[in-house]
Design a protein around this motif. Structure first.
Motif, PDB file in Angstrom:
ATOM      1  N   UNK A  42      26.920  -5.343  38.883  1.00  0.00           N
ATOM      2  CA  UNK A  42      26.239  -6.177  39.865  1.00  0.00           C
ATOM      3  C   UNK A  42      24.801  -6.390  39.431  1.00  0.00           C
ATOM      4  N   UNK A  43      24.310  -7.604  39.637  1.00  0.00           N
ATOM      5  CA  UNK A  43      22.940  -7.965  39.278  1.00  0.00           C
ATOM      6  C   UNK A  43      22.217  -8.410  40.541  1.00  0.00           C
ATOM      7  N   UNK A  44      21.013  -7.849  40.755  1.00  0.00           N
ATOM      8  CA  UNK A  44      20.246  -8.207  41.947  1.00  0.00           C
ATOM      9  C   UNK A  44      18.831  -8.661  41.642  1.00  0.00           C
ATOM     10  N   UNK A  45      18.477  -8.769  40.349  1.00  0.00           N
ATOM     11  CA  UNK A  45      17.132  -9.219  39.991  1.00  0.00           C
ATOM     12  C   UNK A  45      17.135  -9.741  38.555  1.00  0.00           C
ATOM     13  N   UNK A  46      16.121 -10.511  38.227  1.00  0.00           N
ATOM     14  CA  UNK A  46      15.996 -11.032  36.870  1.00  0.00           C
ATOM     15  C   UNK A  46      15.784  -9.883  35.883  1.00  0.00           C
ATOM     16  N   UNK A  47      14.981  -8.904  36.258  1.00  0.00           N
ATOM     17  CA  UNK A  47      14.736  -7.749  35.389  1.00  0.00           C
ATOM     18  C   UNK A  47      16.025  -6.998  35.101  1.00  0.00           C
ATOM     19  N   UNK A  48      16.846  -6.852  36.114  1.00  0.00           N
ATOM     20  CA  UNK A  48      18.127  -6.177  35.968  1.00  0.00           C
ATOM     21  C   UNK A  48      19.036  -6.955  35.018  1.00  0.00           C
ATOM     22  N   UNK A  49      19.088  -8.274  35.177  1.00  0.00           N
ATOM     23  CA  UNK A  49      19.908  -9.134  34.301  1.00  0.00           C
ATOM     24  C   UNK A  49      19.406  -9.073  32.865  1.00  0.00           C
ATOM     25  N   UNK A  50      18.094  -9.061  32.691  1.00  0.00           N
ATOM     26  CA  UNK A  50      17.510  -9.022  31.353  1.00  0.00           C
ATOM     27  C   UNK A  50      17.872  -7.725  30.634  1.00  0.00           C
ATOM     28  N   UNK A  51      17.805  -6.600  31.346  1.00  0.00           N
ATOM     29  CA  UNK A  51      18.141  -5.311  30.743  1.00  0.00           C
ATOM     30  C   UNK A  51      19.629  -5.238  30.385  1.00  0.00           C
ATOM     31  N   UNK A  52      20.490  -5.700  31.272  1.00  0.00           N
ATOM     32  CA  UNK A  52      21.929  -5.716  30.990  1.00  0.00           C
ATOM     33  C   UNK A  52      22.206  -6.590  29.774  1.00  0.00           C
ATOM     34  N   UNK A  53      21.570  -7.750  29.727  1.00  0.00           N
ATOM     35  CA  UNK A  53      21.754  -8.661  28.596  1.00  0.00           C
ATOM     36  C   UNK A  53      21.316  -8.021  27.290  1.00  0.00           C
ATOM     37  N   UNK A  54      20.152  -7.420  27.292  1.00  0.00           N
ATOM     38  CA  UNK A  54      19.617  -6.785  26.076  1.00  0.00           C
ATOM     39  C   UNK A  54      20.554  -5.692  25.570  1.00  0.00           C
ATOM     40  N   UNK A  55      21.013  -4.851  26.472  1.00  0.00           N
ATOM     41  CA  UNK A  55      21.907  -3.753  26.088  1.00  0.00           C
ATOM     42  C   UNK A  55      23.246  -4.310  25.606  1.00  0.00           C
ATOM     43  N   UNK A  56      23.745  -5.348  26.264  1.00  0.00           N
ATOM     44  CA  UNK A  56      25.013  -5.961  25.865  1.00  0.00           C
ATOM     45  C   UNK A  56      24.924  -6.571  24.476  1.00  0.00           C
ATOM     46  N   UNK A  57      23.862  -7.318  24.229  1.00  0.00           N
ATOM     47  CA  UNK A  57      23.670  -7.945  22.925  1.00  0.00           C
ATOM     48  C   UNK A  57      23.543  -6.878  21.845  1.00  0.00           C
ATOM     49  N   UNK A  58      22.743  -5.836  22.099  1.00  0.00           N
ATOM     50  CA  UNK A  58      22.577  -4.747  21.128  1.00  0.00           C
ATOM     51  C   UNK A  58      23.902  -4.054  20.820  1.00  0.00           C
ATOM     52  N   UNK A  59      24.793  -3.984  21.820  1.00  0.00           N
ATOM     53  CA  UNK A  59      26.089  -3.330  21.644  1.00  0.00           C
ATOM     54  C   UNK A  59      27.148  -4.285  21.086  1.00  0.00           C
ATOM     55  N   UNK A  60      26.794  -5.556  20.957  1.00  0.00           N
ATOM     56  CA  UNK A  60      27.759  -6.536  20.465  1.00  0.00           C
ATOM     57  C   UNK A  60      28.853  -6.842  21.476  1.00  0.00           C
ATOM     58  N   UNK A  61      28.536  -6.727  22.761  1.00  0.00           N
ATOM     59  CA  UNK A  61      29.524  -6.938  23.823  1.00  0.00           C
ATOM     60  C   UNK A  61      29.043  -8.028  24.775  1.00  0.00           C
ATOM     61  N   UNK A  62      29.981  -8.627  25.469  1.00  0.00           N
ATOM     62  CA  UNK A  62      29.666  -9.527  26.568  1.00  0.00           C
ATOM     63  C   UNK A  62      30.051  -8.811  27.848  1.00  0.00           C
ATOM     64  N   UNK A  63      29.095  -8.625  28.720  1.00  0.00           N
ATOM     65  CA  UNK A  63      29.317  -7.898  29.962  1.00  0.00           C
ATOM     66  C   UNK A  63      29.507  -8.875  31.106  1.00  0.00           C
ATOM     67  N   UNK A  64      30.548  -8.660  31.881  1.00  0.00           N
ATOM     68  CA  UNK A  64      30.775  -9.465  33.069  1.00  0.00           C
ATOM     69  C   UNK A  64      29.819  -8.984  34.151  1.00  0.00           C
ATOM     70  N   UNK A  65      29.120  -9.949  34.789  1.00  0.00           N
ATOM     71  CA  UNK A  65      28.203  -9.590  35.866  1.00  0.00           C
ATOM     72  C   UNK A  65      28.654 -10.206  37.175  1.00  0.00           C
TER      73      UNK A  65
END
Length: 142
Positions: A48-71
């Motif tokens: 679940x995403x509730x803020x831009x900062x939260x989305x940015x962190x999830x995106x960064x971690x997902x990209x670094x892991x080579x994964x696409x995360x469903x939000x």
């Protein structure tokens, strides 16, 4: 059988993914710690995403892991507990969150736990670029 689970605790989401790998596991409570987000991303938990900062962190971690995360987008419909306010500014924030990459939107929910039906009530789903007929008293382009 049951293929979709929604939980409020990361530990529960991880246990479900471990024991039922073919099922989807939605974490209704947003994760804010990088370590927790990484565990969820690597286990393919829908976050679940509730803020831009939260989305940015999830995106960064997902990209670094080579994964696409469903939000799962959390919408605050008046309880003021968690989520995006239903307004034009939030629409812009959500669009920015999508631009970060590493995520895909599955659904959204209100603070009451109502999932994915507001597009019917608000009459905005599939009307991109057209004026929204109603949006909690606000008017902007969908």
């Amino acid at each position: 059988g049951i293929r979709n689970f929604a939980v409020t605790d990361l530990y529960d989401a991880l246990i479900l993914r471990e024991n039922f790998p073919e099922a989807e596991s939605l974490l209704l409570t947003p994760c804010y710690e990088a370590e927790d987000i990484e565990k969820a991303v690597l286990s393919s938990v829908t976050l679940s995403v509730d803020s831009l900062e939260n989305a940015e962190l999830i995106s960064q971690i997902s990209v670094d892991a080579g994964k696409t995360t469903t939000i799962h987008i959390k919408i605050d419909t008046g309880m003021s507990r968690i989520g995006f306010l239903p307004n034009a500014e939030s629409k812009e924030i959500i669009e920015k969150a999508i631009e970060y990459g590493g995520t895909t939107i599955r659904s959204y929910t209100s603070s009451l736990g109502v999932t994915g039906s507001y597009q019917d009530f608000l009459e905005v789903h599939t009307k991109e670029g057209k004026e929204c007929p109603k949006y909690f008293g606000h008017s902007f382009l969908c």
